[in-house]
Design a protein around this motif. Structure first.
Motif, short mmCIF file in Angstrom:
data_model
loop_
_atom_site.label_atom_id
_atom_site.label_comp_id
_atom_site.label_asym_id
_atom_site.label_seq_id
_atom_site.Cartn_x
_atom_site.Cartn_y
_atom_site.Cartn_z
N ARG A 172 0.83 6.33 6.81
CA ARG A 172 1.93 7.53 5.68
C ARG A 172 1.89 6.31 4.62
N ARG A 173 1.06 6.91 2.97
CA ARG A 173 0.93 6.35 2.36
C ARG A 173 1.82 6.68 1.18
N ILE A 174 2.72 5.65 0.24
CA ILE A 174 3.04 5.84 -0.63
C ILE A 174 3.41 5.04 -1.93
N ALA A 175 3.17 5.62 -2.95
CA ALA A 175 2.67 5.19 -4.20
C ALA A 175 3.94 4.26 -5.36
N GLU A 176 4.57 3.31 -4.70
CA GLU A 176 5.91 2.65 -4.71
C GLU A 176 5.91 1.17 -4.60
N ARG A 177 6.40 0.28 -5.56
CA ARG A 177 6.25 -1.35 -5.84
C ARG A 177 8.02 -1.26 -5.31
N VAL A 178 8.03 -2.20 -4.20
CA VAL A 178 8.73 -1.84 -2.90
C VAL A 178 10.06 -3.29 -3.96
N THR A 179 10.41 -3.47 -3.99
CA THR A 179 11.65 -4.53 -4.77
C THR A 179 12.45 -5.58 -3.57
N ASP A 180 13.15 -4.19 -2.44
CA ASP A 180 13.87 -5.26 -1.52
C ASP A 180 13.23 -4.73 -0.86
N ILE A 181 12.94 -5.35 0.96
CA ILE A 181 12.72 -4.68 2.29
C ILE A 181 13.51 -4.76 2.93
N ASP A 182 15.06 -5.37 1.80
CA ASP A 182 16.41 -4.93 3.47
C ASP A 182 16.20 -3.73 3.12
N LEU A 183 16.14 -2.85 1.75
CA LEU A 183 16.65 -1.67 1.94
C LEU A 183 15.61 -0.30 2.14
N LEU A 184 14.26 -1.23 3.49
CA LEU A 184 13.48 0.05 3.71
C LEU A 184 13.99 0.21 4.91
N PRO A 185 13.97 1.48 5.58
CA PRO A 185 14.56 2.61 6.25
C PRO A 185 13.60 2.24 7.62
N HIS A 186 13.23 0.77 7.84
CA HIS A 186 11.91 0.98 9.19
C HIS A 186 12.31 0.08 9.81
N GLU A 187 12.24 0.07 11.29
CA GLU A 187 12.52 -1.42 12.27
C GLU A 187 11.88 -2.14 12.12
N GLN A 188 10.75 -2.50 12.33
CA GLN A 188 9.69 -3.48 11.56
C GLN A 188 9.50 -3.32 9.87
N VAL A 189 8.75 -4.93 9.35
CA VAL A 189 8.28 -4.49 8.51
C VAL A 189 7.26 -5.72 7.89
N VAL A 190 6.26 -5.30 7.67
CA VAL A 190 4.84 -6.61 7.51
C VAL A 190 5.01 -6.64 6.03
N VAL A 191 5.08 -7.53 5.43
CA VAL A 191 5.35 -8.07 3.74
C VAL A 191 3.59 -8.47 3.55
N ALA A 192 2.44 -8.23 2.84
CA ALA A 192 1.15 -8.52 2.39
C ALA A 192 0.76 -7.98 0.98
N ALA A 193 1.88 -8.61 0.30
CA ALA A 193 2.06 -7.98 -1.32
C ALA A 193 0.61 -9.36 -1.62
N GLY A 194 0.37 -9.60 -1.05
CA GLY A 194 -0.53 -10.90 -1.93
C GLY A 194 0.47 -11.84 -3.03
N ALA A 195 0.29 -12.15 -4.27
CA ALA A 195 0.61 -13.02 -5.09
C ALA A 195 1.73 -12.64 -5.34
N TRP A 196 2.65 -11.37 -4.97
CA TRP A 196 3.40 -11.22 -5.19
C TRP A 196 4.52 -11.39 -3.89
N THR A 197 4.49 -11.87 -3.29
CA THR A 197 4.86 -11.74 -2.07
C THR A 197 5.77 -12.54 -1.92
N GLY A 198 6.25 -14.17 -2.72
CA GLY A 198 7.22 -15.03 -3.10
C GLY A 198 8.54 -14.29 -3.82
N LYS A 199 8.11 -12.43 -4.47
CA LYS A 199 8.87 -12.19 -4.64
C LYS A 199 9.56 -10.78 -4.31
N LEU A 200 9.45 -10.84 -2.75
CA LEU A 200 9.81 -10.45 -2.24
C LEU A 200 10.02 -11.25 -1.11
#
Length: 354
Positions: A172-200
């Motif tokens: 499932r693909r969602i065109a949305e910028r995530v700003t807080d991974i703690d708010l994601l309703p998933h059991e596991q999270v992978v951050v692959a945000a490239g140069a923006w990883t430090g912001k997350l």
């Protein structure tokens, strides 16, 4: 395929995020991919597409070399699977490294000798062999070596293939910028945000390094582009020429410029001048595009692959090797999620800087 009930969020829609999403979905995860920007703005879209751990190697980066070779070994199979979704992903099956002057030639010999010390001999080239292999290159070039194991890919066709593979596997693909991974309703999270990883992820040592790339198309009557990827040392600067179906990709500058992605006149000038010193026929090509992307760099140039806690896994900081490292990264993340990390990623623990 495993039967799973777990939900997995992947933050980042570049080549790393797409590859991880595809492989994780095949492994049975219920995957949601959050894509924070249009494809045209991602480093993966800008990239030259080289799979070149040998010719890009440098003394002192032994671990990065081994990581790149481990991923390169996966690439032919990876590309073969993706051919079902987009043909013609691989555009070159060898690299030649060349030098313009004596100082550049010494740098190439240093790399060649270092590779041999690591047990990875590359082919020596004579001037006659270089002329036979690539007759349109400048005749006065100093040949360095050939790396016949290396490849190059059409990065944009690769992204299209990965997007189609994700769709086919149920991502499932969602065109949305995530700003807080703690708010994601998933059991596991992978951050692959490239140069923006430090912001997350607080404390993730990933910084943007700007790189400018040019795309040229071959006009009627212009010389054919090189059939191989050409990596050249030009008076201390590096330039690469990567063949495409209808032209060439030329890159890449490197600036510590924060999140600035404006192409500079000086960058375009240097790339064109250096490339023309290697391939004079370039002057007859048409100008198609100049664009800049942000490479996600780390202090030791190794990516951040692994868990940072029981819920969050990082797949970031790939620097100039994101496309090369995509197959290995996807396998490594799926292995990490299953609790059995790969041996190849033993030096990429994202907590190594703590």
């Amino acid at each position: 395929m495993k039967e799973k009930s777990e939900t997995l969020a992947i933050v980042g829609g570049g080549v790393i995020g797409l590859a991880v999403a595809w492989r994780a979905s095949i492994a049975g995860w219920r995957v949601t991919l959050y894509e924070p920007c249009q494809a045209e703005q991602s480093a993966s879209w800008v990239a030259g597409g080289m799979l070149a751990p040998l010719s890009e190697g440098w003394p002192g980066e032994e671990r990065l070399l081994e990581l790149g070779l481990a991923s390169l070994a996966r690439w032919d199979g990876f590309a073969a699977e993706l051919d079902a979704f987009a043909a013609g992903i691989v555009t070159s099956r060898s690299t030649v490294a060349v030098a313009v002057d004596d100082a550049d030639a010494r740098d190439l010999r240093r790399i060649r000798d270092w590779l041999a010390e690591q047990g990875h001999a590359v082919g020596a080239l004579s001037r006659a062999e270089l002329r036979d292999a690539e007759p349109e290159l400048t005749r006065a070039l100093r040949p360095g070596f050939s790396a016949d194991a290396e490849r190059a890919v059409d990065n944009r066709r690769l992204l299209e293939a990965l997007a189609a593979a994700c769709h086919a596997s149920g991502v499932r693909r969602i065109a949305e910028r995530v700003t807080d991974i703690d708010l994601l309703p998933h059991e596991q999270v992978v951050v692959a945000a490239g140069a923006w990883t430090g912001k997350l992820v607080k404390g993730a040592p990933v910084r943007p390094v700007k790189g400018e790339v040019l795309r040229l198309h071959r006009r009627d009557g212009a010389p054919a582009p090189p059939s191989r990827t050409v990596r050249a040392w030009v008076h201390g600067r590096h330039v690469y020429l990567v063949p495409r179906e209808h032209g060439l990709v030329i890159g890449a500058t490197q600036y510590e410029a924060g999140f600035d992605t404006q192409v500079t006149a000086g960058g375009v000038r240097d790339l064109l001048a250096d490339a023309e010193a290697v391939f004079p026929g370039l002057s007859e090509y048409g100008f198609a595009e100049c664009v800049a992307g942000l490479r996600p760099a780390t202090p030791d140039n190794l990516p951040l692959l692994g868990r940072i806690d029981e819920r969050v896994t990082l797949a970031a900081g790939h620097g100039r090797g994101g496309i090369l490292l995509a197959p290995l990264t996807a396998d490594a993340v799926v292995a990490e999620l299953s609790g059995a990390p790969l041996d190849e990623t033993q030096h990429t623990n994202p907590r190594r800087f703590s």
